[in-house]
Design a protein around this motif. Sequence first.
Motif, PDB file in Angstrom:
ATOM      1  N   VAL A 109      22.814  39.525  36.739  1.00  0.00           N
ATOM      2  CA  VAL A 109      23.408  38.609  37.723  1.00  0.00           C
ATOM      3  C   VAL A 109      24.101  37.452  37.009  1.00  0.00           C
ATOM      4  O   VAL A 109      25.208  37.035  37.383  1.00  0.00           O
ATOM      5  N   ARG A 110      23.446  36.943  35.978  1.00  0.00           N
ATOM      6  CA  ARG A 110      24.016  35.830  35.216  1.00  0.00           C
ATOM      7  C   ARG A 110      25.371  36.214  34.611  1.00  0.00           C
ATOM      8  O   ARG A 110      26.333  35.439  34.666  1.00  0.00           O
ATOM      9  N   ILE A 115      31.442  36.208  34.908  1.00  0.00           N
ATOM     10  CA  ILE A 115      32.685  36.972  35.079  1.00  0.00           C
ATOM     11  C   ILE A 115      33.422  36.512  36.336  1.00  0.00           C
ATOM     12  O   ILE A 115      34.652  36.328  36.328  1.00  0.00           O
ATOM     13  N   TYR A 116      32.666  36.291  37.412  1.00  0.00           N
ATOM     14  CA  TYR A 116      33.314  35.895  38.667  1.00  0.00           C
ATOM     15  C   TYR A 116      33.964  34.524  38.557  1.00  0.00           C
ATOM     16  O   TYR A 116      35.085  34.312  39.055  1.00  0.00           O
ATOM     17  N   THR A 117      33.284  33.581  37.938  1.00  0.00           N
ATOM     18  CA  THR A 117      33.833  32.226  37.855  1.00  0.00           C
ATOM     19  C   THR A 117      35.129  32.188  37.050  1.00  0.00           C
ATOM     20  O   THR A 117      35.940  31.266  37.218  1.00  0.00           O
ATOM     21  N   PRO A 122      38.819  37.306  46.385  1.00  0.00           N
ATOM     22  CA  PRO A 122      38.054  37.936  47.473  1.00  0.00           C
ATOM     23  C   PRO A 122      37.474  39.290  47.081  1.00  0.00           C
ATOM     24  O   PRO A 122      36.311  39.588  47.394  1.00  0.00           O
ATOM     25  N   ASP A 123      38.257  40.107  46.403  1.00  0.00           N
ATOM     26  CA  ASP A 123      37.745  41.423  45.990  1.00  0.00           C
ATOM     27  C   ASP A 123      36.588  41.290  45.015  1.00  0.00           C
ATOM     28  O   ASP A 123      35.609  42.042  45.088  1.00  0.00           O
ATOM     29  N   ALA A 124      36.699  40.344  44.099  1.00  0.00           N
ATOM     30  CA  ALA A 124      35.621  40.131  43.127  1.00  0.00           C
ATOM     31  C   ALA A 124      34.363  39.617  43.816  1.00  0.00           C
ATOM     32  O   ALA A 124      33.240  39.972  43.431  1.00  0.00           O
ATOM     33  N   LEU A 125      34.539  38.798  44.849  1.00  0.00           N
ATOM     34  CA  LEU A 125      33.387  38.290  45.596  1.00  0.00           C
ATOM     35  C   LEU A 125      32.676  39.426  46.330  1.00  0.00           C
ATOM     36  O   LEU A 125      31.439  39.506  46.310  1.00  0.00           O
ATOM     37  N   VAL A 126      33.460  40.290  46.977  1.00  0.00           N
ATOM     38  CA  VAL A 126      32.865  41.437  47.676  1.00  0.00           C
ATOM     39  C   VAL A 126      32.149  42.338  46.681  1.00  0.00           C
ATOM     40  O   VAL A 126      31.043  42.836  46.959  1.00  0.00           O
ATOM     41  N   VAL A 161      32.769  30.114  44.321  1.00  0.00           N
ATOM     42  CA  VAL A 161      32.152  29.859  43.016  1.00  0.00           C
ATOM     43  C   VAL A 161      30.800  29.174  43.201  1.00  0.00           C
ATOM     44  O   VAL A 161      29.813  29.520  42.543  1.00  0.00           O
ATOM     45  N   ASN A 162      30.756  28.204  44.108  1.00  0.00           N
ATOM     46  CA  ASN A 162      29.489  27.521  44.397  1.00  0.00           C
ATOM     47  C   ASN A 162      28.464  28.502  44.959  1.00  0.00           C
ATOM     48  O   ASN A 162      27.265  28.408  44.652  1.00  0.00           O
TER      49      ASN A 162
END
Length: 261
Positions: A109-110, A115-117, A122-126, A161-162
């Motif tokens: 998860v870390r 990677i996400y930040t 939107p696609d990366a969040l999903v 991000v938050n």
Amino acid sequence: MLAITPTVRNLLILNILFFIVDKYALNLTNGFALRSLFSPDFLPFQFVTYMFLHANFGHLLGNMFGLFMFGPLLERVWGPKKFLFFYFFTGIGAGILFSGIDYFENSQVRQAVEIYTQNPTPDALVDFMSKHARGIYEASLDFVNKFEDNPTNSSYIQQSVNFVNSYYQGLINTPLVGASGAIFGILMAFGLLFPNTELFLLFVPFPIKAKYFVAFYGLYELYEGIQNAQSDNVAHFAHIGGMLFAYILLRYWGTQKTNFY
């Protein structure tokens, strides 16, 4: 009914006293519950102290009932010192196994958060939620839809991000409490030492031999642990850890020609 044995009685008293102090006087959970290895609040002694804290009265009652039912016979067979060693060995072992699996899962998860930040879309969040936060996807669906409609909105980007950061912080700061690991160790020992003892269980209309009950319970905990439902707040791998360390210790004791104590 056989009288309760001294070590089991003292453990019952200690657990009840810790529960009362934790809930009605001092918040012991903050400092003495077992934290994730990623948490800044982790301290090694928590592998011991977490065993004497419980989330609520039902949690305490279930564990103490198991200790009361199965502990005295084991203490009579082994003696107080050996039983107490077994109790702490399996309880600490349960915490170690749980922490190891927790470390592996949270490290993933870390890495996903990092990677996400770097590329919050939107696609990366999903993708993040589908892999690591499925249990709260539906509750966040409204925000996800808004973000998909406005992928360059700086406010939505920062909120996303938050979100992933707070989700990760929630994971590593969720404490483990309870004597369940030690109790499952006791249950495993009972099943191995008295396999053909018939148990009469609530909601089961027929007696079941201890060896079958332990085998079923162990497989159930393994299944639930692998399923890893995010809405499930039961530490199944701590239960499995207690049973595993009990099996290892009993097999070791079985190889010794002299008594452990």
